[in-house]
Design a protein around this motif. Structure first.
Motif, PDB file in Angstrom:
ATOM      1  N   LEU A 580       3.016  21.211  15.681  1.00  0.00           N
ATOM      2  CA  LEU A 580       3.624  21.476  14.383  1.00  0.00           C
ATOM      3  C   LEU A 580       4.718  22.540  14.487  1.00  0.00           C
ATOM      4  O   LEU A 580       5.743  22.467  13.803  1.00  0.00           O
ATOM      5  N   THR A 581       4.493  23.542  15.347  1.00  0.00           N
ATOM      6  CA  THR A 581       5.500  24.592  15.549  1.00  0.00           C
ATOM      7  C   THR A 581       6.778  24.004  16.132  1.00  0.00           C
ATOM      8  O   THR A 581       7.894  24.343  15.714  1.00  0.00           O
ATOM      9  N   LYS A 582       6.606  23.119  17.105  1.00  0.00           N
ATOM     10  CA  LYS A 582       7.763  22.454  17.709  1.00  0.00           C
ATOM     11  C   LYS A 582       8.498  21.607  16.667  1.00  0.00           C
ATOM     12  O   LYS A 582       9.737  21.608  16.587  1.00  0.00           O
ATOM     13  N   ALA A 597       4.634  25.160   7.498  1.00  0.00           N
ATOM     14  CA  ALA A 597       4.205  26.561   7.635  1.00  0.00           C
ATOM     15  C   ALA A 597       2.803  26.748   7.067  1.00  0.00           C
ATOM     16  O   ALA A 597       1.969  27.464   7.660  1.00  0.00           O
ATOM     17  N   ASP A 598       2.502  26.104   5.915  1.00  0.00           N
ATOM     18  CA  ASP A 598       1.162  26.193   5.326  1.00  0.00           C
ATOM     19  C   ASP A 598       0.112  25.541   6.226  1.00  0.00           C
ATOM     20  O   ASP A 598      -0.998  26.069   6.397  1.00  0.00           O
ATOM     21  N   GLU A 599       0.469  24.380   6.801  1.00  0.00           N
ATOM     22  CA  GLU A 599      -0.461  23.694   7.701  1.00  0.00           C
ATOM     23  C   GLU A 599      -0.791  24.565   8.915  1.00  0.00           C
ATOM     24  O   GLU A 599      -1.949  24.678   9.328  1.00  0.00           O
ATOM     25  N   ILE A 600       0.248  25.157   9.487  1.00  0.00           N
ATOM     26  CA  ILE A 600       0.048  26.026  10.671  1.00  0.00           C
ATOM     27  C   ILE A 600      -0.825  27.223  10.315  1.00  0.00           C
ATOM     28  O   ILE A 600      -1.718  27.614  11.076  1.00  0.00           O
ATOM     29  N   LYS A 601      -0.596  27.773   9.131  1.00  0.00           N
ATOM     30  CA  LYS A 601      -1.388  28.926   8.682  1.00  0.00           C
ATOM     31  C   LYS A 601      -2.868  28.550   8.558  1.00  0.00           C
ATOM     32  O   LYS A 601      -3.756  29.277   9.022  1.00  0.00           O
ATOM     33  N   ASN A 602      -3.161  27.389   7.933  1.00  0.00           N
ATOM     34  CA  ASN A 602      -4.549  26.945   7.752  1.00  0.00           C
ATOM     35  C   ASN A 602      -5.226  26.653   9.083  1.00  0.00           C
ATOM     36  O   ASN A 602      -6.386  27.008   9.309  1.00  0.00           O
TER      37      ASN A 602
END
Length: 622
Positions: A580-582, A597-602
């Motif tokens: 997801l970061t990539k 960004a929300d997905e990565i945070k969760n």
């Protein structure tokens, strides 16, 4: 080979020559400190080298296309209205893109098409890392709101803003006039590291002795219109300067003795005779010229009488102070004692000036009490200085306090004599205030305060704009000062020499009391950080050992299955975060970016929970 040189520079101020025939070269990687008394022309020389002022004589020669960055003591922001427009150079494509990107993401409505276009251009020009460097510089100098109006900034904020732009632009030659003014100690230490990296070429003026010693590779001293060159650090300069002055004093005394003999010889010759040696007569006049107006370098002393101090000086009991819901000081207690020499240390904005205003009753505490002794006489040197009338003679400013001043040894001296001791010669004394340099004004303000015989002296950044000669006199006076001294300074040398106790201000409203000077505190802090890193490393190694042992122990069937599940899911979540970061770095749609960004945070929260449980199961023993 020199990339910049001066050729027989000369400049006047009014009808007085500041300097003449100043010639020197600067090579790539040289870090040249320019030192000298206030009023000798250091700032003027910097302006001439930077092309901001034209010399009356001589010229400055530079390599072709050499870029020069200049930091003035009083920066001129010209037509720039806000921080963003001033910081980012319109001629630098990367800076222009970053500026546009910042304005877009901070606007109320985001133009997705423009944002996509700018993001693509930023990626194509490899500007993301450059943006990080810019944000680091701005952050370290306390600049966060790029939309803030420049006219609303304080003088100190404006100086830091000008320094930030110069550091961001990375010129071939840095010309810095008092760069450490308005910076806290941590920021000065960061600036030292930045300036000594990548072979930067620097010409600078500074009164900060530690900064000088840590930065310069050579020192150029401007004295009586002449440049003296000293290679090496500031400590070496002091030694070579002392040796030079000793030699000059011996030569001057020898010349004066010789002049006395030659004068007697000249007087003995009959007026009508023409048999005098022409060469000897010419040598006499040359000798007379070389000794005229030469002053012996007698050490200057300053000691004023202090008011009698009673048993009670100042007592602070359970004091609280807040601004706008932010706690600045929480429950502070201290009883001042005779002979206290306390330094206030901490980053800008942590409450040092608030503390000073509380004890001088310019502010009132929200809770608690501050009780001042009946005999306590404050002398408060504020970093913003005092307003001085421009069309008044310097000596009249001092005479307003008193025609005669009683010194520490009981001697009474005139206002003129006191001014002379504080490095104001007669021609300065009878000149107008508007002819004084910034440092000379600060020196005059400091003198006014000392003349009032305070027994509780508060100095808020006294070293700003004072030359090293004046600082040496001030330090000598303060070392012998018998009253209470409270010192706020970013000058580490001054803190080390004059204080034996610190009040440490941090982001926390709890003020820490430390017994020792700044170098002692810094050494302990570094040792503590080293110890914490060692303990952290040992804890990690211990954890790894326990994990290895725990993995060999028997567990319940349920725990075993849970552990196996965790060992499969943890790498999967980690892999998904990386994917997801990539993906986030490859898209420009604002809404999609926010969603990712929300997905990565969760997922990061899930990963942390699973890792904690995995550690718990690994460490568990049956």
């Amino acid at each position: 080979m020199s990339i910049l040189s001066t050729e027989k520079l000369g400049h006047t101020y009014g009808d007085r020559w500041l300097f003449q025939d100043v010639s020197f070269g600067v090579r790539q990687g040289d870090r040249v400190a320019l030192v000298g008394a206030n009023g000798t022309g250091k700032s003027t020389l910097l302006k001439i080298i930077a092309g901001k002022e034209e010399a009356k004589q001589g010229k400055v020669v530079t390599e072709r296309d050499l870029s020069i960055g200049y930091l003035d003591q009083n920066p001129d922001f010209q037509s720039f209205s806000d921080i963003n427009s001033f910081v980012f150079n319109a001629e630098n494509e990367q800076q222009k893109l970053i500026s546009q990107y910042e304005r877009l993401i901070n606007s109320d409505t985001i133009d997705e098409k423009k944002l996509t276009d700018i993001t693509d251009k930023l990626s194509a020009s490899n500007a993301w890392e450059y943006e990080y460097q810019i944000k680091t510089i701005l952050g370290r100098l306390g600049i966060t709101d790029l939309n803030q109006k420049i006219e609303n900034l304080s003088g100190g904020q404006q100086k830091r803003l000008a320094l930030a732009r110069l550091l961001i632009n990375e010129p071939d030659v840095y010309i810095l006039d008092e760069p450490t003014n308005h910076l806290d100690i941590e920021t000065i230490e960061w600036l030292e590291t930045l300036l000594t990296s990548n072979q930067k070429t620097i010409i600078f003026v500074s009164h900060d002795r530690y900064f000088l010693n840590n930065i310069c590779t050579e020192i150029r001293e401007l004295e009586d219109g002449v440049i003296y060159t000293h290679h090496g650090k500031y400590d070496q300069f002091l030694q070579s300067k002392a040796e030079r002055e000793t030699t000059e004093a011996l030569t001057l005394q020898k010349n004066r003795n010789l002049l006395k003999k030659e004068l007697e010889w000249m007087r003995r010759q009959p007026q009508a005779r023409g048999t005098k040696s022409k060469a000897r007569i010419e040598a006499f006049y040359d000798l007379e010229d070389s000794t005229r107006n030469k002053k012996s370098q007698d050490p200057l002393k300053l000691s004023v009488e202090i008011s009698r101090q009673g048993g009670k000086i100042l007592e602070i009991e359970n004091v609280y102070k807040s601004f706008g819901g932010r706690h600045i000081i929480n429950g502070f207690n201290y009883v001042f004692k005779k002979g206290d020499r306390i330094g206030l240390a901490g980053r800008n904005g942590t409450g040092k000036s608030t503390f000073l205003n509380l004890i001088t009753e310019e502010l009132q505490p929200d809770q608690g009490s501050i009780s001042v002794g009946m005999t306590t006489v404050f002398g408060y040197y504020h970093q913003l200085g005092l307003q001085l009338p421009e069309e008044v003679r310097v000596i009249d400013i001092v005479k307003r306090v008193g025609e005669f001043i009683k010194m520490g040894n009981g001697e009474e001296i005139s206002a003129s004599q006191l001014l002379t001791r504080f490095l104001f010669p007669p021609e300065k004394q009878y000149g107008f205030v508007n002819k004084l340099s910034g440092g000379e004004r600060k020196r005059l303000q400091l003198l006014q305060i000392l003349m009032r015989n305070p027994n509780f002296l508060i100095l808020d950044e006294p070293s700003n704009d004072l030359d090293i000669n004046t600082l040496n006199i001030l330090e000598e006076f303060l070392e012998l000062y018998e009253g209470v001294l409270l010192l706020v300074s970013h000058d580490r040398y001054l803190l080390d020499k004059l204080t034996d106790q610190l009040f440490i201000f941090t982001e926390s409203p709890e003020i820490q009391i430390y017994n020792g000077n700044y170098s002692d505190f810094k050494s302990e802090q570094l040792l503590q950080e080293k110890s914490e890193k060692t303990e952290k490393r040992k804890a990690t190694e211990s954890h790894q050992e326990k994990a290895a042992i725990g993995s060999q122990q028997k567990r319940t069937f349920k725990e075993k299955k849970e552990l196996e599940s965790l060992e499969l899911s943890i790498p999967e979540i980690d892999s998904e975060i990386k994917r997801l970061t990539k993906e986030m770095n490859e898209i420009s749609d604002h809404e999609a970016l926010m969603k990712l960004a929300d997905e990565i945070k969760n997922l990061t929260v899930q990963l942390s929970v699973k890792e904690d449980r995995w550690i718990e199961l690994i460490d568990k023993e049956n």
